[in-house]
Design an enzyme around this catalytic site. Structure first.
Site: not given
Ligand SMILES: NC(=O)c1ccc[n+]([C@@H]2O[C@H](COP(=O)([O-])OP(=O)(O)OC[C@H]3O[C@@H](n4cnc5c(N)ncnc54)[C@H](OP(=O)(O)O)[C@@H]3O)[C@@H](O)[C@H]2O)c1
Length: 299
Positions: A25, A59, A184, A216, A218, A264
């Site tokens: 994403w 995305y 999902q 996490l 987001g 991430t």
């Molecule tokens: N089906 C749907 O409707 C839907 C909706 C939303 C998402 N998704 C899928 O789910 C995936 C994951 O979503 P998500 O990106 O929101 O997942 P996530 O893993 O909950 O959050 C990722 C975010 O957390 C940050 N992060 C991770 N570790 C960190 C740390 N130690 N300290 C500070 N920030 C940290 C990352 O920043 P950094 O990049 O700087 O590490 C990134 O911005 C997406 O890529 C997509 O494939 C699907």
């Protein structure tokens, strides 16, 4: 580059996914979107046995699939499974001019979106296609037949849904030959409602794997220092991992067999994703974290 052993999860008779999935994403938000950098991220996933990449047509404003396509080599292609989604239409990219954000589960839209995903990612087939959001205007007969036909035509190997409630799933499945492979949904310590509102129970009863997006929260779970952060940090210190590993382990411990979709963009954080398997998540630890997430003791 070796592929480490990691649990695989059976989606259909001829498709399984890695237990941890890498989500794209945020791919287009990275400062570096070069093919080489994206290949390095995928290599960091493969080193841990994370072979499944989660995409969607929308995305990056309909750009992320193209970025992945530019990075894929024939060798990499054979080592991954691609999940992608369709049905969300916004005024951007190929849909510029859309007057209102909407969902489109018509056959014409699904087929043209899949054809574009195949072209942009340079694939002959998509491993798993998901309907991204439930469409209040869905004609389940039309959508179901379109999904069945995509499978029988070989354009996609399996189909599923995202953000569907049990009744949305039942409606679509009732008009299909192909079994839906997964749902999902948002699921994490920041969004634990699915564990009690019937979403998880519905699929757990049927033995259908659930993919958890934003495991996490987001990133929300990674910042702050409230009671939940303190509870996560205490387990992280105990097991020598970081907070993200603990929040992910909390999902992995559930008996429904959840696949967290990690988001991430940081190579170092990608390299540490499988630390989640080092965490000892016994029942009381699970409930300590759940209690902190709810902000109250369970009844
Ligand atoms: N089906 C749907 O409707 C839907 C909706 C939303 C998402 N998704 C899928 O789910 C995936 C994951 O979503 P998500 O990106 O929101 O997942 P996530 O893993 O909950 O959050 C990722 C975010 O957390 C940050 N992060 C991770 N570790 C960190 C740390 N130690 N300290 C500070 N920030 C940290 C990352 O920043 P950094 O990049 O700087 O590490 C990134 O911005 C997406 O890529 C997509 O494939 C699907």
């Amino acid at each position: 580059m070796t592929t480490a052993a990691m649990d695989r999860v059976r989606i259909t008779d001829d498709l399984d996914l890695s237990r941890l999935v890498y989500g794209m994403w945020r791919l287009a938000d990275d400062a570096d979107t070069s093919p080489g950098h994206i290949r390095n991220k995928i290599a960091a996933c493969l080193d841990q046995g994370i072979t499944t990449l989660d995409q969607a047509d929308i995305y990056g404003g309909y750009r992320a699939e193209e970025l992945l396509g530019a990075a894929l080599t024939p060798d990499l292609r054979t080592r991954i499974e691609v999940v992608t989604k369709c049905d969300i239409v916004v005024d951007a990219g190929r849909h510029v001019g859309a007057r209102v954000k909407h969902y489109d589960t018509s056959r014409a839209h699904i087929v043209s979106s899949v054809d574009m995903s195949l072209k942009l990612m340079g694939l002959e087939a998509i491993e798993l296609l998901l309907i991204h959001r439930p469409d209040p205007l869905m004609d389940h007969q039309e959508t179901g037949r379109a999904l069945d036909d995509l499978v029988s035509d070989g354009k996609v190997r399996a189909v599923g849904v995202s953000n569907f409630r049990p009744w949305d799933w039942a409606l679509l499945q009732s008009a299909m030959q192909t079994p839906l492979g997964t749902n999902q949904i948002e699921l994490s310590l920041a969004a634990p409602e699915g564990f009690t509102n019937g979403d998880v129970a519905f699929h757990q009863q049927r033995g259908q794997p659930i993919m958890a997006w934003s495991p996490l929260g987001g990133g929300a779970l990674m910042t702050g220092d409230g009671p939940l952060a303190q509870a996560l940090d205490a387990v992280a210190r105990r097991d020598g991992v970081d907070r993200a590993a603990v929040a992910t382990a909390w999902l992995l411990a559930h008996p429904a067999g959840i696949l967290p979709v990690m988001g991430t963009n940081s190579i170092n954080r990608i390299r540490a994703l499988s630390d989640a398997f080092k965490v000892v998540m016994d029942r009381q630890t699970w409930f300590e974290l759940y209690t902190a997430a709810l902000g109250r003791e369970v009844a």
